[in-house]
Design a protein around this motif. Structure first.
Motif, PDB file in Angstrom:
ATOM      1  N   ARG A 125       0.831  -1.214   0.000  1.00 57.40           N
ATOM      2  CA  ARG A 125       0.000   0.000   0.000  1.00 57.40           C
ATOM      3  C   ARG A 125       0.859   1.255   0.000  1.00 57.40           C
ATOM      4  NH1 ARG A 125      -1.454   3.829   3.279  1.00 57.40           N
ATOM      5  NH2 ARG A 125      -0.312   2.884   5.020  1.00 57.40           N
ATOM      6  N   ARG A 126       1.913   1.243   0.823  1.00 61.03           N
ATOM      7  CA  ARG A 126       2.785   2.421   0.868  1.00 61.03           C
ATOM      8  C   ARG A 126       3.445   2.668  -0.495  1.00 61.03           C
ATOM      9  NH1 ARG A 126       4.200   0.296   6.010  1.00 61.03           N
ATOM     10  NH2 ARG A 126       6.137  -0.545   5.144  1.00 61.03           N
ATOM     11  N   GLN A 127       3.838   1.587  -1.162  1.00 59.72           N
ATOM     12  CA  GLN A 127       4.429   1.745  -2.501  1.00 59.72           C
ATOM     13  C   GLN A 127       3.418   2.342  -3.478  1.00 59.72           C
ATOM     14  OE1 GLN A 127       6.792  -1.573  -4.058  1.00 59.72           O
ATOM     15  NE2 GLN A 127       6.753  -2.510  -2.004  1.00 59.72           N
ATOM     16  N   LYS A 128       2.173   1.889  -3.415  1.00 61.57           N
ATOM     17  CA  LYS A 128       1.152   2.408  -4.323  1.00 61.57           C
ATOM     18  C   LYS A 128       0.863   3.878  -4.034  1.00 61.57           C
ATOM     19  CE  LYS A 128      -3.481   1.495  -6.113  1.00 61.57           C
ATOM     20  NZ  LYS A 128      -3.012   1.499  -7.512  1.00 61.57           N
ATOM     21  N   GLU A 129       0.769   4.219  -2.732  1.00 56.25           N
ATOM     22  CA  GLU A 129       0.487   5.611  -2.376  1.00 56.25           C
ATOM     23  C   GLU A 129       1.626   6.528  -2.794  1.00 56.25           C
ATOM     24  OE1 GLU A 129      -0.360   5.494   1.779  1.00 56.25           O
ATOM     25  OE2 GLU A 129      -2.506   5.091   1.483  1.00 56.25           O
ATOM     26  N   ALA A 130       2.861   6.004  -2.760  1.00 51.93           N
ATOM     27  CA  ALA A 130       3.994   6.823  -3.204  1.00 51.93           C
ATOM     28  C   ALA A 130       3.871   7.166  -4.684  1.00 51.93           C
ATOM     29  CB  ALA A 130       5.312   6.098  -2.931  1.00 51.93           C
ATOM     30  N   GLY A 131       3.169   6.331  -5.432  1.00 46.95           N
ATOM     31  CA  GLY A 131       2.961   6.596  -6.849  1.00 46.95           C
ATOM     32  C   GLY A 131       1.667   7.324  -7.131  1.00 46.95           C
ATOM     33  N   GLY A 132       0.973   7.744  -6.068  1.00 47.60           N
ATOM     34  CA  GLY A 132      -0.240   8.529  -6.251  1.00 47.60           C
ATOM     35  C   GLY A 132      -1.520   7.734  -6.152  1.00 47.60           C
ATOM     36  N   GLY A 133      -1.460   6.454  -5.863  1.00 50.21           N
ATOM     37  CA  GLY A 133      -2.679   5.649  -5.740  1.00 50.21           C
ATOM     38  C   GLY A 133      -3.233   5.676  -4.321  1.00 50.21           C
TER      39      GLY A 133
END
Length: 641
Positions: free
Chosen positions: A315-323
């Motif tokens: 989740r943290r990786q996705k949020e770092a990409g704007g998701g």
């Protein structure tokens, strides 16, 4: 009060409220049901400080105006009835006790406490104690004594250990304490529950009527075997094996076996989240596993948290990409095939019975888990001779069920009770104590027992050690040494064994005496003597228990049946009739008006702690004890010089 409850109507409220009100009305009417055999009151106090008079009974009774006619025995206002003395009247001028035959008032007696009233024992109290007791145990609410009342009314957050010699009423005290706590802390205990644990079903059957008679019918009662009955028992361990399996060190062995299956990740994992794959590195996985192990989390919860930690990393990786993934997407990621495969490799799913079976049937696994804890001889004792075909078909023993229960407690949190009453606690193994402790992690315990009556190979000799296993090291240990149930002559005879039992306890004294309470008869053969004595003792009112070594039960039963006396063998399932033939191993905790003990030497010879067993057997009589023997009596019963 019944008429008022019957008149309650729903008043036109909605269906749900009407149903709830109807259920409450039914409970109220049940609580107010009349019992024609039980008097509504048994005592009275006249106060000098307020000039008020209070009647004391098993439940609260009020008049039409709402004024109290009878005060519940558990209410604070009732305390002086039990505790006031001439030295400390507690504002009570007069205490009156009432005597009843069933529900018919037959007598009363008064104590004028503020003018130095009587000091002898209450006649009504003694008559109530001596009343014949065919059938189950009765409540002692009318005869609770000051030392007993202090235990009964101890606060709920206080765990109490009662070292109670025979006849001191420790079992009744524990049950009345449960009733008192349910009355005083209803909201807390109705939800958390109260549990009574006894040694066997015969004992639980004997005490089953006490709490309902006090108005408390929702208390669970279980034997220690039922409490840990996780697998079917098909075999029996030798004493040395059972003792080892009950040793507290087995808890550390099982912990090693459970958590020893966790492995450090050796590769990264790809997690699918919201249609995209995110790789969680090996280093991150190792850090999550190490953090969870250090947190001392239960095994199954740790497995779930690891899955969530992996999904959280993605989740943290996705949020770092704007998701911004949804909660549902997070849950699907945590349950994905890739994450489940990683969990099976790193933190595999474990079942308690399978783990214990694998441990006991795999010498290498047992040696790893027990490294530095058990020696080679102990490992050989524990190991099963051959692996079972399946977990369910394994030849489980009673001691194995406690190991499975311990393993289950490492995997999942065991539900906890608000209060537990643990009777005959001196015979529990350290691992059985731990099983009780898991069920009282958020509550308190009343521990009842007598170390002099310990008959198991692991019996307690020191309550402090036992309380440590129960995780209640600060519990107060309170001795009861004033006997009410057993005549003084019988206790004096049984007390001859105390110096030989390997424990340090104070000899109990009794408030009761009887000129013909004890008879010891040496005979050439016991068969005819048993029939003769049984016929004589059946001439008295009340129950008769013929207690003998377990191996002699069938023979004595046949002899008594041939004489037309209609005996029934007491079993582990239920208390017996008026004439019971009682195996010595089941006598603990039971009471009979008359007891006939046959061949004490055979009882002693039947087991390693036979003298302790004989001490139990000799203290089961409420009115009279007869000992019949052809073999010489154990030398420990010789009169002191």
């Amino acid at each position: 009060m019944r008429r008022s409850a019957e008149a309650i109507t729903d008043g036109g409220v909605d269906a749900f409220a009407s149903e709830s009100l109807g259920a409450a009305r039914a409970r109220r009417l049940k609580a107010l049901a009349d019992d024609g055999t039980v008097p509504p009151f048994f005592g009275r106090t006249d106060r000098s400080d307020t000039s008020e008079t209070f009647y004391i009974g098993r439940r609260h009774v009020r008049d039409d105006r709402g004024d109290p006619l009878v005060i519940d025995w558990r209410a604070p206002m009732s305390t002086p009835f039990y505790r006031a003395t001439s030295a400390d009247p507690q504002g009570v001028r007069l205490r009156r006790r009432f005597g009843f035959a069933g529900a018919r008032l037959t007598s009363y007696e008064d104590e004028l406490l503020e003018v130095g009233g009587r000091t002898e024992e209450s006649r009504i109290l003694l008559e109530e104690i001596e009343r014949p007791r065919v059938g189950p145990m009765r409540d002692i609410v009318a005869t609770i004594q000051p030392d007993q009342d202090e235990i009964v009314r101890a606060p709920i957050d206080v765990s109490v250990c009662v070292q109670g010699a025979p006849g001191t009423g420790k079992t009744a005290v524990g049950l009345h304490r449960a009733a008192y706590l349910l009355y005083t802390y209803p909201d807390r205990l109705r939800q958390a529950g109260v549990l009574v644990v006894g040694p066997n079903r015969a004992f639980l059957g004997y005490i089953a009527a006490v709490l309902p008679a006090l108005g408390e019918g929702g208390v669970e009662q279980m034997s220690i075997a039922e409490l840990t009955a996780s697998v079917p028992i098909r075999s029996e361990d030798p004493a040395e094996v059972a003792t080892l399996k009950g040793d507290a060190r087995m808890a550390a062995v099982l912990r090693n076996a459970v958590y020893g299956g966790i492995r450090r990740p050796t590769d990264s994992v790809a997690v699918v989240l919201a249609g995209r794959r995110y790789r969680v590195s090996e280093q991150s996985l190792r850090r999550s596993v190490d953090d969870l192990r250090r947190s001392d989390v239960r095994y199954s919860a740790g497995r779930e948290r690891l899955a969530l930690a992996i999904a959280e990393n993605a989740r943290r990786q996705k949020e770092a990409g704007g998701g911004s993934p949804t909660d549902a997407e997070m849950r699907r990621a945590a349950r994905s095939g890739e994450v489940m495969a990683l969990l099976e490799a790193v933190w595999p799913a474990v079942a308690a019975d399978s783990l214990v079976a694998s441990l006991l049937s795999t010498p290498a696994a047992l040696a790893r888990a027990a490294h530095g804890i058990l020696d080679d001889d102990e490992l050989r004792l524990l190991a099963w001779p051959r692996p079972p075909r399946s977990v369910r078909s394994a030849r489980w023993t009673a001691a194995d069920t406690v190991l499975v229960d311990e393993a289950a407690g490492l995997l999942e949190r065991t539900p906890s009770y608000g209060h537990i009453v643990l009777d005959e606690a001196q015979d529990l193994s350290p691992m059985q104590y731990r099983a009780i402790a898991r069920r009282s992690s958020t509550g308190s315990i009343t521990v009842l027992g007598d170390v002099a009556q310990g008959t198991s190979p692991w019996s307690s000799k020191d309550w402090r050690t036992s309380l440590g296993h129960l995780d209640k090291p600060a519990a107060q240990v309170t001795p009861l040494t004033r006997g009410y149930r057993v005549p003084g002559e019988v206790l004096a005879f049984a007390n001859r064994l105390l110096p030989f039992l390997g424990v340090s306890v104070e000899a109990v004294t009794s408030v009761r005496h009887g000129d013909h309470a004890l008879g010891v008869h040496s005979v050439s053969t016991v068969d005819g003597a048993v029939v003769e004595q049984a016929k004589r003792l059946l001439g008295f009112e009340g129950s008769l228990g013929v207690i003998c070594a377990d191996a002699a039960v069938d023979g004595l039963t046949d002899i008594l049946a041939a004489a037309g006396l209609n005996p029934e063998v007491l079993t582990d399932e239920a208390a017996g009739p008026r004439l019971s033939v009682v195996p010595a191993t089941l006598a603990k905790g039971l009471e009979f008006d008359s007891v006939l003990v046959v061949e004490p030497a055979a009882i002693v010879a039947a087991e390693p702690r036979g003298l302790n067993r004989l001490y139990v057997v000799l203290t089961r009589a409420v009115s009279r004890l007869v000992v019949t023997h052809a073999q010489p009596l154990p030398p420990e019963l010789a009169p002191p010089r």
